[in-house]
Design an enzyme around this catalytic site. Structure first.
Site, PDB file in Angstrom:
ATOM      1  N   CYS A  73       4.267  -0.619  21.994  1.00 16.10           N
ATOM      2  CA  CYS A  73       3.438  -1.593  22.705  1.00 16.10           C
ATOM      3  C   CYS A  73       4.089  -2.110  23.985  1.00 16.10           C
ATOM      4  CB  CYS A  73       3.104  -2.770  21.785  1.00 16.10           C
ATOM      5  SG  CYS A  73       2.130  -2.299  20.351  1.00 16.10           S
TER       6      CYS A  73
ATOM      7  N   GLU B 144       0.837  -1.199   0.000  1.00 15.91           N
ATOM      8  CA  GLU B 144       0.000   0.000   0.000  1.00 15.91           C
ATOM      9  C   GLU B 144       0.874   1.253   0.000  1.00 15.91           C
ATOM     10  OE1 GLU B 144      -3.674   2.067   2.542  1.00 15.91           O
ATOM     11  OE2 GLU B 144      -2.437   0.514   3.479  1.00 15.91           O
TER      12      GLU B 144
END
Length: 606
Positions: free
Chosen positions: A524, A297
């Site tokens: 994270c 993408e």
């Protein structure tokens, strides 16, 4: 040279030092530090509740009081600056009596449901009260009876347990720069809450959970779904599959006394099997799938000049853009997060492969993030009225389940993930650290741009390329990455305060092609659902441990045979047999979303 410059040795030899005494012990420390800093540097414990290094030093709780020679009143050590010749006493009868009374006053207006509190045995107030020998609260007076706020899908706010330390307020304002919560009203009526004391679910909270990490008590917690998961596990008519995010394997062990950053992948899998999950799978696989989709993408947009391009795997970052920068929604990748991709694949293929009724498969995710609970509930991450991921457990919730089941975690054998989607690459693993998504995407992007995606044999392929410059704890990194003839300008930001700097730079005209944002500091590994190191054995909050956790993920990556996401053989098989190719119609239907929306108008309606 001007002779006066000789009076400032810091000009030549580093920061100027001052000498003082603490409890009769000589201490030398950099000028500008506080008495609390000096005491901790030499191993002298001064209790504190409101202090959060580099974020909150306001002397509000008064628990850190000390006696200073020449001063009539006791002083808050977290804000009192060191000075040459200072003499400090931390353990006099006067100091102990004052601290004890201060804590008793805090407890007198605190909901003391300790044994049933989510922070029991990991509560800073509880630990200090015990250390000070408080066996009864002799101060009695009016106490608050306020409504618990639970409209937020990720965070529960119990103001009856709030001690007004302001740590949550300042991490939200200074680090995340969202300013969602602050002191409302005055005096005894003060409450830490959104403006007009609204519920946190009714404002533009991005649900990152950094306020939960910083809270010393149980006033701010994640919304648990443990009971729902136990119910599913006890139902013989359902098949429960669980996925675990990459960072969980390097943080879970901390809650069971292992050193920070210990890799416990095998023990984690073994624990989940003993809890009763039918299949234990690695979200790392879906991270590899995300990278392949995202890399293609990005290349499409890069070649079409549709830039800048933003990563989209962090739900708190998505929510920040929706609320405050909706003009950049078209720049977000349409790729779902690895958790949501995994959930969609589970719904689409998993039940077919095992000849199970679709409605009988329950999908659970163990995530480092409170905002993942919100992500799972978003309508675009589901089909036919059901979420692709039924329940999201934080790392802390998994810890509670393991303890409730009586499992001795450190005694567990190492066991592998189940065969479905077992294969993962190092690129998928580093997703859990800031810069990891960027590096993993650049690895696959480089493979394509440098001509390696054209059917070359393995012998012709170059050794894995590492992009170490995007790693590290620096909050904002702006870099040029040269891939052959292509000059790609990238930005890596963690903490939404830093994300705002990137967006402001782009608005001011700076060219940035590719941006990775993780809402939580450190990525994270510093997520709002990670272990809170507030027990008596931990001298720092978990914010200080992010680099050790990240280093563990990079170590796992370095020892993997496969370092590129597109080399994952199961990912390749998935494309051959089901998806077709990256960006295919089916890939878009399952793995991408167009569901981001401008929420500014909704904010004004509230």
């Amino acid at each position: 040279m001007h002779p006066k410059e000789h009076t400032h040795p810091s000009n030549f030899f580093g920061p100027q030092k001052v000498r003082l005494e603490i409890d009769g012990r000589p201490v030398e420390i950099e000028a500008g530090k506080t008495v609390l800093d000096a005491a901790r540097e030499v191993g002298i414990t001064i209790p504190s509740l409101c202090y959060l290094r580099e974020i909150n030093a306001i002397g509000a709780c008064r628990v850190c009081l000390v006696e200073i020679e020449g001063q009539r009143s006791l002083q808050a050590s977290c804000v009192y600056p060191v000075a040459e010749g200072l003499k400090v006493y931390t353990n006099t009868p006067r100091v102990r009596k004052a601290r004890k009374r201060v804590v008793e006053l805090i407890l007198s207006d605190h909901s003391r449901e300790c044994t049933s509190c989510i922070r029991n045995l990991n509560c800073e107030l509880q630990n200090i009260a015990d250390n000070l020998g408080i066996r009864r609260v002799e101060v009695h007076g009016e106490a608050h009876q306020l409504l618990i706020q639970e409209n937020n899908p990720s965070i529960r706010h119990d103001p009856n347990k709030c001690i007004h330390c302001r740590r949550c307020e300042n991490i939200c304002a200074k680090v995340q720069e969202n300013c969602v919560i602050a002191a409302q009203n005055r005096g005894f009526d003060t409450i830490i809450a959104p403006a007009f004391s609204r519920d946190m679910g009714d404002v533009d909270c991005i649900m990152c959970g950094q306020c939960v990490l910083s809270c010393p008590v149980g006033a701010l917690t994640e919304k648990e779904c443990i009971d729902d998961v136990w119910k599913a596990l006890a139902d013989p008519g359902v098949h429960v599959v669980v996925q675990t995010a990459p960072s969980i394997q390097v943080t879970l062990g901390e809650a069971f006394g292992l050193p920070v950053g210990t890799k416990v992948t095998g023990k984690m899998v073994a624990a989940l099997r003993r809890l009763g999950f039918n299949q234990v799978l690695a979200t790392d696989f879906a991270a590899d799938l995300t990278i392949v989709e995202e890399a293609y993408e990005f290349l499409h947009r890069f070649q079409a000049g549709q830039l800048p391009f933003f990563t989209s795997c962090c739900p708190a970052w998505i929510k920040l853009v929706e609320h405050h920068y909706p003009q950049f929604i078209p720049n977000l990748s349409t790729c779902k997060s690895p958790m949501s991709m995994f959930g969609a694949l589970t719904r689409y293929t998993y039940h077919q492969e095992r000849n199970l009724p679709k409605e009988k498969v329950v999908s659970v995710a163990v995530m480092p993030c409170t905002a993942k609970k919100y992500e799972a509930a978003r309508p675009e991450h589901g089909h036919d009225g059901r979420s692709d991921v039924d329940y999201v457990l934080t790392t802390r919730e998994l810890v509670r389940m393991i303890r409730e089941a009586g499992i001795e975690f450190s005694e567990l054998p190492d066991e592998p993930f189940d065969s479905a989607f077992r294969e993962v690459t190092g690129a998928g693993t580093i997703f859990g650290a800031t810069g990891g998504v960027m590096e993993a995407t650049l690895r696959t992007t480089s493979w394509v741009l440098l001509g390696n995606g054209t059917g070359q044999s393995d012998k012709e392929k170059p050794a894995p390329i590492e992009f170490r410059e995007v790693r590290g704890e620096k909050g904002l990194k702006l870099l040029h990455v040269n891939l052959g003839e292509y000059d790609i300008r990238v930005a890596v930001a963690h903490g939404t305060g830093n994300a705002r700097r990137v967006l402001e730079a782009i608005q001011a005209g700076e060219r940035i092609d590719f941006v990775e944002v993780m809402a939580c500091p450190g990525g994270c590994v510093g997520g709002g659902g990670q272990p809170i190191l507030g027990g008596r054995d931990h001298k720092k909050v978990s914010l200080d441990y992010r680099h050790d956790r990240a280093d563990a993920l990079y170590d796992i990556d370095s020892h993997k045979n496969l370092r590129y996401s597109h080399e994952n053989p199961v990912v390749q098989l998935l494309y051959r047999e089901i998806l077709g190719h990256p960006g295919s119609e089916l890939a878009h239907r399952l793995l991408h979303t167009e569901g981001y929306q401008d929420r500014v108008k909704d904010d004004f309606k509230r």
